[in-house]
Design a protein around this motif. Structure first.
Motif, PDB file in Angstrom:
ATOM      1  N   GLY A  33       0.811  -1.214   0.000  1.00 59.11           N
ATOM      2  CA  GLY A  33       0.000   0.000   0.000  1.00 59.11           C
ATOM      3  C   GLY A  33       0.841   1.258   0.000  1.00 59.11           C
ATOM      4  N   CYS A  34       0.620   2.139  -0.966  1.00 60.24           N
ATOM      5  CA  CYS A  34       1.302   3.435  -1.013  1.00 60.24           C
ATOM      6  C   CYS A  34       0.594   4.324  -2.029  1.00 60.24           C
ATOM      7  CB  CYS A  34       2.765   3.273  -1.406  1.00 60.24           C
ATOM      8  SG  CYS A  34       3.695   4.832  -1.373  1.00 60.24           S
ATOM      9  N   ASP A  35       0.406   5.587  -1.652  1.00 60.65           N
ATOM     10  CA  ASP A  35      -0.229   6.540  -2.565  1.00 60.65           C
ATOM     11  C   ASP A  35       0.628   7.790  -2.772  1.00 60.65           C
ATOM     12  OD1 ASP A  35      -0.494   7.676  -0.067  1.00 60.65           O
ATOM     13  OD2 ASP A  35      -2.666   7.916  -0.143  1.00 60.65           O
ATOM     14  N   VAL A  36       1.935   7.670  -2.514  1.00 51.75           N
ATOM     15  CA  VAL A  36       2.829   8.826  -2.626  1.00 51.75           C
ATOM     16  C   VAL A  36       3.197   9.089  -4.088  1.00 51.75           C
ATOM     17  CG1 VAL A  36       5.035   9.836  -1.910  1.00 51.75           C
ATOM     18  CG2 VAL A  36       3.691   8.462  -0.299  1.00 51.75           C
ATOM     19  N   GLY A  37       3.504   8.035  -4.835  1.00 50.89           N
ATOM     20  CA  GLY A  37       3.709   8.177  -6.272  1.00 50.89           C
ATOM     21  C   GLY A  37       5.083   8.645  -6.705  1.00 50.89           C
ATOM     22  N   HIS A  45       5.135  -2.319  -7.303  1.00 48.20           N
ATOM     23  CA  HIS A  45       4.204  -3.436  -7.133  1.00 48.20           C
ATOM     24  C   HIS A  45       3.528  -3.419  -5.761  1.00 48.20           C
ATOM     25  CE1 HIS A  45       8.155  -4.709  -5.606  1.00 48.20           C
ATOM     26  NE2 HIS A  45       7.501  -5.477  -4.763  1.00 48.20           N
ATOM     27  N   THR A  46       4.008  -2.559  -4.848  1.00 50.39           N
ATOM     28  CA  THR A  46       3.395  -2.474  -3.511  1.00 50.39           C
ATOM     29  C   THR A  46       2.339  -1.379  -3.411  1.00 50.39           C
ATOM     30  OG1 THR A  46       5.026  -0.883  -2.639  1.00 50.39           O
ATOM     31  CG2 THR A  46       5.583  -3.235  -2.478  1.00 50.39           C
ATOM     32  N   TRP A  47       2.105  -0.655  -4.458  1.00 53.25           N
ATOM     33  CA  TRP A  47       1.256   0.529  -4.359  1.00 53.25           C
ATOM     34  C   TRP A  47      -0.209   0.201  -4.075  1.00 53.25           C
ATOM     35  CZ3 TRP A  47       2.963   4.569  -8.629  1.00 53.25           C
ATOM     36  CH2 TRP A  47       4.276   4.998  -8.334  1.00 53.25           C
ATOM     37  N   ASP A  53      -4.914 -10.020  -5.154  1.00 51.91           N
ATOM     38  CA  ASP A  53      -3.509 -10.345  -4.906  1.00 51.91           C
ATOM     39  C   ASP A  53      -3.279 -10.969  -3.523  1.00 51.91           C
ATOM     40  OD1 ASP A  53      -2.550  -9.373  -7.367  1.00 51.91           O
ATOM     41  OD2 ASP A  53      -2.505  -7.314  -6.602  1.00 51.91           O
ATOM     42  N   LYS A  54      -4.346 -11.105  -2.739  1.00 53.96           N
ATOM     43  CA  LYS A  54      -4.204 -11.638  -1.389  1.00 53.96           C
ATOM     44  C   LYS A  54      -3.919 -13.139  -1.420  1.00 53.96           C
ATOM     45  CE  LYS A  54      -6.474 -11.780   3.135  1.00 53.96           C
ATOM     46  NZ  LYS A  54      -7.705 -11.464   3.901  1.00 53.96           N
ATOM     47  N   VAL A  55      -2.934 -13.569  -0.612  1.00 53.97           N
ATOM     48  CA  VAL A  55      -2.540 -14.979  -0.556  1.00 53.97           C
ATOM     49  C   VAL A  55      -2.479 -15.420   0.904  1.00 53.97           C
ATOM     50  CG1 VAL A  55      -1.248 -14.839  -2.723  1.00 53.97           C
ATOM     51  CG2 VAL A  55      -0.078 -14.410  -0.538  1.00 53.97           C
ATOM     52  N   GLU A  56      -2.169 -16.692   1.119  1.00 50.37           N
ATOM     53  CA  GLU A  56      -2.012 -17.218   2.464  1.00 50.37           C
ATOM     54  C   GLU A  56      -0.678 -16.767   3.056  1.00 50.37           C
ATOM     55  OE1 GLU A  56      -4.367 -18.853   4.167  1.00 50.37           O
ATOM     56  OE2 GLU A  56      -5.601 -18.372   2.425  1.00 50.37           O
ATOM     57  N   PRO A  57      -0.621 -16.587   4.382  1.00 45.37           N
ATOM     58  CA  PRO A  57       0.598 -16.073   5.023  1.00 45.37           C
ATOM     59  C   PRO A  57       1.861 -16.866   4.728  1.00 45.37           C
ATOM     60  CG  PRO A  57      -1.241 -15.980   6.547  1.00 45.37           C
ATOM     61  CD  PRO A  57      -1.742 -16.712   5.337  1.00 45.37           C
ATOM     62  N   ASP A  66       9.624  -8.973  -6.914  1.00 41.49           N
ATOM     63  CA  ASP A  66       8.749  -7.900  -7.384  1.00 41.49           C
ATOM     64  C   ASP A  66       7.377  -8.440  -7.735  1.00 41.49           C
ATOM     65  OD1 ASP A  66      10.941  -6.317  -7.074  1.00 41.49           O
ATOM     66  OD2 ASP A  66      11.487  -6.302  -9.193  1.00 41.49           O
ATOM     67  N   THR A  67       6.591  -8.715  -6.717  1.00 43.84           N
ATOM     68  CA  THR A  67       5.244  -9.226  -6.934  1.00 43.84           C
ATOM     69  C   THR A  67       4.270  -8.486  -6.030  1.00 43.84           C
ATOM     70  OG1 THR A  67       3.800 -11.168  -6.736  1.00 43.84           O
ATOM     71  CG2 THR A  67       5.732 -11.069  -5.294  1.00 43.84           C
ATOM     72  N   ALA A  68       3.045  -8.327  -6.495  1.00 48.17           N
ATOM     73  CA  ALA A  68       2.035  -7.571  -5.747  1.00 48.17           C
ATOM     74  C   ALA A  68       1.297  -8.430  -4.728  1.00 48.17           C
ATOM     75  CB  ALA A  68       1.028  -6.954  -6.721  1.00 48.17           C
TER      76      ALA A  68
END
Length: 225
Positions: A33-37, A45-47, A53-57, A66-68
């Motif tokens: 999560g990021c909204d700075v840009g 990929h973290t934005w 994109d949710k997976v198991e822990p 580099d994966t979301a």
């Protein structure tokens, strides 16, 4: 009370390559999560935090790349994995923009367990962490997201690690420092963007002139993450 889960993109062990803690073995926890840009961001990929994109822990711990993909993990879950898998006693919480989230529970849990905790933030969100956590603010000024660096983040900073590409970046830093009413002796580190020679020369000159520190991305020089 239930433990607060955070969206974690990756967890891995390496050597801190930047700023005051350069050279320290560290467990990196990258939040989603990021909204700075930032245009030069190498973790775009973290934005976004997308349900798709949710997976198991178990797919996050020990993973890097580099994966979301991301998973919800609590402070207790992270601590258990750290104690089982890793040797390092320094934890770096980064992103993304980690201060989009309240990091108080996570940082307190880790510190009480004997870890030192460092937060890496853009300074565009209030910093909510344990008192003993080390806060590294890398001010992001005039980025595409339109966020502004806030005074609370600068006042909480133990270290201001400022990315520099051109003279204007130094002007922006000086303006931020001039507007601070507290924390006037904060440690200031200048970091050339992408090891560019012109940026490095600017940083060296400014460090000598202002008695600041030079922060090189040593992990990129030695080829580690």
């Amino acid at each position: 009370m239930a433990s607060f889960a955070l969206p974690v993109n990756e967890v891995f062990e390496t050597i801190q390559g930047e700023g005051f803690h350069t050279g320290v073995p560290a467990i990196f926890v990258r939040l989603q999560g990021c909204d700075v840009g930032c245009s030069w961001c190498d973790t775009k990929h973290t934005w976004q935090v997308l349900d798709s994109d949710k997976v198991e822990p178990e797919l996050i711990i020990g993973a890097s790349g580099d994966t979301a993909r991301w998973a919800h993990l609590t402070a207790v879950q992270l601590l258990e994995q750290f104690q089982t898998l890793y040797k390092a006693k320094h934890v770096v919480i980064t992103g993304g923009e980690p201060c989009m989230y309240d990091l108080t529970e996570l940082s307190k849990t880790l510190i009480e367990a004997g870890y030192s905790v460092q937060i890496e933030t853009s300074g565009t969100y209030p910093v909510k962490v344990a008192n003993k956590a080390w806060v590294t603010v890398s001010p992001k000024v005039e980025m595409k997201g339109g966020k502004v660096v806030i005074e609370q983040a600068l006042h909480r900073a133990n270290e201001i690690k400022h990315p520099v590409a051109r003279e204007r970046d130094l002007t922006n830093l000086k303006n931020l420092l001039a507007g601070m009413t507290k924390n006037l002796d904060v440690l200031v580190c200048l970091q050339p963007i992408s090891q560019q020679q012109r940026a490095t020369d600017l940083c060296i000159e400014a460090c000598i002139e202002n008695n600041w520190r030079l922060s090189l991305q040593t992990h990129k020089f030695i080829g580690i993450e």
